[in-house]
Scaffold this motif. Sequence first.
Motif, PDB file in Angstrom:
ATOM      1  N   GLN A 105       6.549 -10.899  -4.358  1.00  0.00           N
ATOM      2  CA  GLN A 105       5.210 -10.581  -4.031  1.00  0.00           C
ATOM      3  C   GLN A 105       4.235 -11.776  -4.866  1.00  0.00           C
ATOM      4  O   GLN A 105       3.276 -12.411  -4.459  1.00  0.00           O
ATOM      5  N   ASN A 147       1.965  -6.141  -0.570  1.00  0.00           N
ATOM      6  CA  ASN A 147       1.074  -5.373  -1.508  1.00  0.00           C
ATOM      7  C   ASN A 147       1.137  -3.846  -1.185  1.00  0.00           C
ATOM      8  O   ASN A 147       1.182  -2.838  -1.950  1.00  0.00           O
ATOM      9  N   THR A 153       3.101  -0.056  -2.835  1.00  0.00           N
ATOM     10  CA  THR A 153       2.424   0.995  -3.466  1.00  0.00           C
ATOM     11  C   THR A 153       3.236   2.341  -3.369  1.00  0.00           C
ATOM     12  O   THR A 153       2.904   3.414  -3.594  1.00  0.00           O
ATOM     13  N   ARG A 156       0.244 -11.087   2.711  1.00  0.00           N
ATOM     14  CA  ARG A 156      -0.004 -10.522   1.319  1.00  0.00           C
ATOM     15  C   ARG A 156      -0.130  -9.023   1.620  1.00  0.00           C
ATOM     16  O   ARG A 156      -0.136  -8.289   0.567  1.00  0.00           O
TER      17      ARG A 156
END
Length: 276
Positions: free
Chosen positions: A141, A256, A260, A252
């Motif tokens: 990331q 991301n 989570t 991205r």
Amino acid sequence: MQISAKLLAAALWALSCVALVLPGAAVPNAAQAQAAQNDAQSVSRADLIRLLGRLHEDGAVRADLAELGFAGERLDLATDHAAGMLRDPVIAGYIADRVLAVRDGGMVPMSRAQGLLWSVIDEGLGHLPLRDLRYYYLVEQAVLGAMPTAICGRAVRGDLAPDRMAEETARAAARLNVEGLRNYYRIQKRAAQLGAERGAMRLPPERAARAEAAIFGVVTRAITARKDAARVMGSFANLDRASTREACLAGRIFINAVLTLEGRELHDALIQLSTP
């Protein structure tokens, strides 16, 4: 101890199969590689394992890593890691076996033999415990986030050359703190060992389907929460035709969102993403 011409040729041949993992490493041209392959006919597995462990003794890799931003203790760590990966008997044995399979007309094509070290790392990622696998993807990331937009977009679309991707990954790794870099290299080496020993991890069909559903759900929620949701969704639907800026944004958002997830759901999602 002197190395014979045939052993040197075999070292060149082995290097041509793994050099893409080392940014800046010189790769023999086609004629050199073919000559090395021919001369390597009489070289044994043990010879190749020994030679792989000696490929970095001339200091060229350390110089290349310094140019990519490594310095001080980070440079020492990166240099030791590059050498240690190919001195590990499990990893070196895996690479030697694949090189010999190519040499003997086996089922490993040159397109796969190039960058064997990346391949075995990828195959081992799914065997890692969640803590290590999550950390590995957190570094990925960071790599994607640190790339220039044009390079990031090409990486997401899959048209960035492997050597350039290795270089960009190394530049991002050079900015980790010492403990973070040490942990990343520990995980990378363990993944390579597990890949060499066990091959790629594949989830049972039902777990794979649940993992894909979880990924789809969390990414969809991340997209629909944006004001530009329609445009971003269009980029995902037509990634090969998206601009590099649009592809980079999609990549991205994707990583991301996936990160989570939590617990078993996250672990299975990352295993599914790691499946070659």
